[in-house]
Design a protein around this motif. Sequence first.
Motif, PDB file in Angstrom:
ATOM      1  N   LEU A 107      91.120 -24.015 -31.986  1.00 41.67           N
ATOM      2  CA  LEU A 107      90.076 -24.309 -32.400  1.00 41.67           C
ATOM      3  C   LEU A 107      90.886 -25.326 -33.763  1.00 41.67           C
ATOM      4  O   LEU A 107      89.896 -25.513 -34.073  1.00 41.67           O
ATOM      5  CB  LEU A 107      89.224 -23.290 -32.632  1.00 41.67           C
ATOM      6  CG  LEU A 107      88.122 -22.777 -31.749  1.00 41.67           C
ATOM      7  CD1 LEU A 107      87.352 -21.738 -32.212  1.00 41.67           C
ATOM      8  CD2 LEU A 107      87.367 -23.439 -30.599  1.00 41.67           C
ATOM      9  N   GLN A 108      91.996 -24.797 -33.569  1.00 39.48           N
ATOM     10  CA  GLN A 108      92.251 -25.697 -34.829  1.00 39.48           C
ATOM     11  C   GLN A 108      92.824 -27.568 -34.494  1.00 39.48           C
ATOM     12  O   GLN A 108      93.954 -27.226 -34.147  1.00 39.48           O
ATOM     13  CB  GLN A 108      93.497 -24.290 -34.660  1.00 39.48           C
ATOM     14  CG  GLN A 108      93.245 -23.630 -35.972  1.00 39.48           C
ATOM     15  CD  GLN A 108      92.306 -23.783 -36.776  1.00 39.48           C
ATOM     16  OE1 GLN A 108      92.140 -24.128 -37.761  1.00 39.48           O
ATOM     17  NE2 GLN A 108      91.173 -22.593 -37.126  1.00 39.48           N
ATOM     18  N   GLY A 154      94.085 -31.012 -25.605  1.00 39.42           N
ATOM     19  CA  GLY A 154      91.902 -31.083 -25.698  1.00 39.42           C
ATOM     20  C   GLY A 154      91.556 -29.494 -25.331  1.00 39.42           C
ATOM     21  O   GLY A 154      92.674 -28.378 -24.696  1.00 39.42           O
ATOM     22  N   TYR A 155      90.631 -29.174 -25.864  1.00 36.81           N
ATOM     23  CA  TYR A 155      90.054 -27.961 -25.353  1.00 36.81           C
ATOM     24  C   TYR A 155      88.605 -28.113 -24.910  1.00 36.81           C
ATOM     25  O   TYR A 155      87.890 -29.354 -24.911  1.00 36.81           O
ATOM     26  CB  TYR A 155      89.957 -27.158 -26.939  1.00 36.81           C
ATOM     27  CG  TYR A 155      89.261 -25.429 -26.442  1.00 36.81           C
ATOM     28  CD1 TYR A 155      89.920 -24.931 -25.689  1.00 36.81           C
ATOM     29  CD2 TYR A 155      87.705 -25.626 -26.899  1.00 36.81           C
ATOM     30  CE1 TYR A 155      89.104 -23.898 -25.522  1.00 36.81           C
ATOM     31  CE2 TYR A 155      87.272 -24.167 -26.423  1.00 36.81           C
ATOM     32  CZ  TYR A 155      87.484 -23.971 -25.790  1.00 36.81           C
ATOM     33  OH  TYR A 155      87.328 -22.222 -25.207  1.00 36.81           O
ATOM     34  N   GLN A 175      83.879 -15.795 -26.509  1.00 29.56           N
ATOM     35  CA  GLN A 175      84.509 -15.956 -25.652  1.00 29.56           C
ATOM     36  C   GLN A 175      85.886 -15.449 -25.016  1.00 29.56           C
ATOM     37  O   GLN A 175      86.532 -16.058 -23.886  1.00 29.56           O
ATOM     38  CB  GLN A 175      84.165 -17.382 -24.894  1.00 29.56           C
ATOM     39  CG  GLN A 175      82.747 -17.536 -25.531  1.00 29.56           C
ATOM     40  CD  GLN A 175      82.470 -18.428 -25.177  1.00 29.56           C
ATOM     41  OE1 GLN A 175      82.130 -19.056 -24.288  1.00 29.56           O
ATOM     42  NE2 GLN A 175      82.056 -19.416 -26.213  1.00 29.56           N
ATOM     43  N   GLY A 176      86.626 -15.010 -26.050  1.00 25.51           N
ATOM     44  CA  GLY A 176      88.498 -14.517 -26.053  1.00 25.51           C
ATOM     45  C   GLY A 176      89.173 -16.107 -25.748  1.00 25.51           C
ATOM     46  O   GLY A 176      90.379 -16.151 -25.353  1.00 25.51           O
ATOM     47  N   ILE A 177      88.627 -16.884 -26.795  1.00 28.21           N
ATOM     48  CA  ILE A 177      89.379 -17.844 -26.963  1.00 28.21           C
ATOM     49  C   ILE A 177      90.369 -17.479 -28.473  1.00 28.21           C
ATOM     50  O   ILE A 177      89.827 -17.183 -29.362  1.00 28.21           O
ATOM     51  CB  ILE A 177      88.498 -19.395 -27.939  1.00 28.21           C
ATOM     52  CG1 ILE A 177      86.944 -19.449 -26.687  1.00 28.21           C
ATOM     53  CG2 ILE A 177      89.188 -20.308 -28.225  1.00 28.21           C
ATOM     54  CD1 ILE A 177      86.006 -20.236 -26.260  1.00 28.21           C
ATOM     55  N   PRO A 178      91.199 -18.147 -28.073  1.00 30.61           N
ATOM     56  CA  PRO A 178      92.656 -17.695 -29.329  1.00 30.61           C
ATOM     57  C   PRO A 178      91.899 -18.509 -30.520  1.00 30.61           C
ATOM     58  O   PRO A 178      91.783 -19.737 -30.328  1.00 30.61           O
ATOM     59  CB  PRO A 178      94.041 -18.193 -28.626  1.00 30.61           C
ATOM     60  CG  PRO A 178      93.695 -17.638 -27.253  1.00 30.61           C
ATOM     61  CD  PRO A 178      91.678 -18.144 -26.792  1.00 30.61           C
ATOM     62  N   SER A 221      84.456 -32.480 -34.434  1.00 31.44           N
ATOM     63  CA  SER A 221      84.565 -31.498 -34.314  1.00 31.44           C
ATOM     64  C   SER A 221      84.910 -30.178 -35.516  1.00 31.44           C
ATOM     65  O   SER A 221      84.780 -29.042 -35.718  1.00 31.44           O
ATOM     66  CB  SER A 221      85.124 -30.413 -33.234  1.00 31.44           C
ATOM     67  OG  SER A 221      86.995 -31.136 -33.492  1.00 31.44           O
ATOM     68  N   GLN A 222      85.568 -30.639 -36.272  1.00 36.09           N
ATOM     69  CA  GLN A 222      86.396 -30.095 -37.864  1.00 36.09           C
ATOM     70  C   GLN A 222      85.233 -30.113 -38.267  1.00 36.09           C
ATOM     71  O   GLN A 222      85.521 -29.120 -39.915  1.00 36.09           O
ATOM     72  CB  GLN A 222      87.659 -31.211 -37.374  1.00 36.09           C
ATOM     73  CG  GLN A 222      88.555 -30.539 -37.223  1.00 36.09           C
ATOM     74  CD  GLN A 222      88.927 -29.433 -37.063  1.00 36.09           C
ATOM     75  OE1 GLN A 222      89.604 -28.282 -37.948  1.00 36.09           O
ATOM     76  NE2 GLN A 222      89.262 -29.006 -35.982  1.00 36.09           N
TER      77      GLN A 222
END
Length: 570
Positions: free
Chosen positions: A36-37, A74-75, A29-32, A8-9
Amino acid sequence: MEKDSLRSQGWFGKKGKDGFIYRAWMKNQGIPGHQLQGKPVIGICNTWSELTPCNAHFRELAESVKNGIYEAGGYPVEFPVMSLGETLIKPTAMLFRNLVSMDVEESIRANPIDGVVLLCGCDKTTPALVMGAASVDIPSIVVSGGPMLTGKYKGKEIGTSDVWRFSEANRMGTMPDEDFLVAEACMARSRGHCAVMGTASTMACMVESLGLSLAGNAAIPAADSRRKVLAHMSGMRIVDMVKEDLKMSDVLTRQAFENAITVNAAIGGSTNFIIHLLAIAARIGVELNMDDFNTSGRKIPLLANLQPSGQYFMEDFYYAGGLPVLMKELDQFLHRDTITVSGKPMSANYCDCDCYNPEVIGTMDKPFNTQAGITVVRGNLCENGAVLKPSAATPGLLVHTGKAVVFENIEDYRHKIDDPALNVDESSILVLKNVGPKGYPGMPEVGNMAIPKKLLEQGVTDMVRISDGRMSGTGFGTVVLHVSPEAAIGGTLAIVQDGDTISLNVPAGTLHLEVSDEEIARRKSNLVLPEMATRGYTHLYQQHVEQAHLGADLDFLRGGSGSSVVRDSH
């Protein structure tokens, strides 16, 4: 797996314009940003659809998976793929299994996903999702939707296999239309797929015996809260699988496939198991052929006393201990050390379990039927093989010779089957042509043809039936299926005529048309093959679908393409 090596990176770890675009549109979508880091991004491949009643609770099940993914660090990203509802879709869900597998494969490969949870339940959704994920070969785990609760009708327990019995009774007039309607609501009384060991339950057992799911996945009822717990735990486990880089190819070894074949024999699993497992094996690169499924010579008995081969239901199977108990009984026949998605060997899934109801799960010393598994028959009528499930057949018909009563296609069958003038008796063999992969197209579940009404009235309950189609896993009878090559491409089945003598010998593994080679050749020279579709997916399917003995996949989908994106557009 290190943060920088996460697949994903390649999207979210990029700098400059490219990274800006990938991250910014996810953030709407309101994702901090910290989600994603460097966290493993886990796809949840969801076959939810209100047109797929077996899978209609998957939105809720997906939430449990997400909770597990979050807990493990995880996300989760949930995404839809085409859903195949066996009960509604026309002409047959099998026509679209390969299309869904392409949808799954390309959805996974094209997106920033490090691992995937496959949510599947209804018959074709399981093999389609596994086939697609196998072609990409990233860490993957299966969560099945679970069987519905056992039906209750007038003080009796019922399931999908009773549909065939009710239909015969309704045709005979012994079950009034009003009772037929009442039984509808009594049978399907909860969320979930068929309550018997039909194809959906067979597929759930298949993924557990392959090692693609956590222990216990196969039998927990859809309505049981423990199904959500399993989904949560699977969400947790897939995050660790990504960190361990435990891929499908690590799990789906030749030994894993052999385990699944052994288990399928002991559960009295659907004949559809063959066509799906062959396709999965071809995607992951494991050599498998029809002879590998001929378990009759290995003396694997029927241990699961479940309809349609036995008495009980999937709910009972779970309360008795489920698939782990049955696999423990099969220990001597299994490859105990094959790795599973748990990261542990297969034996760890069943070593500490106990049977709570020996009426439901038998032992090797006291099986429910010594005739189990699937028998592959060959002969001039099926040069590449055909299949039959002995445990669902009438023992007295396993060696049988009779005169053919031929139906050229499904329309011909429906027109003639209840005609009082049909020239048929109880020793006849019903033959249905042009319902194979190309001929229908899609190879529908029409192989367990109804008994002609005139014979039902005489008390006949079973006959030998032969076709190039399939049969619902909930069905039963002395039914020879998957005849290959099929009639639509000029197989010998295409030239069978009314009155021809056919000999079936299941113990010997033979199916023979008693017609000379010269006469067969003469008839074939005069054959006119049916026309094929000229546009759309059906055209693509008929041009490229392989025969049943190869798994009925599209020829250009054999093998895998891996997880690399073909081209980065940004």
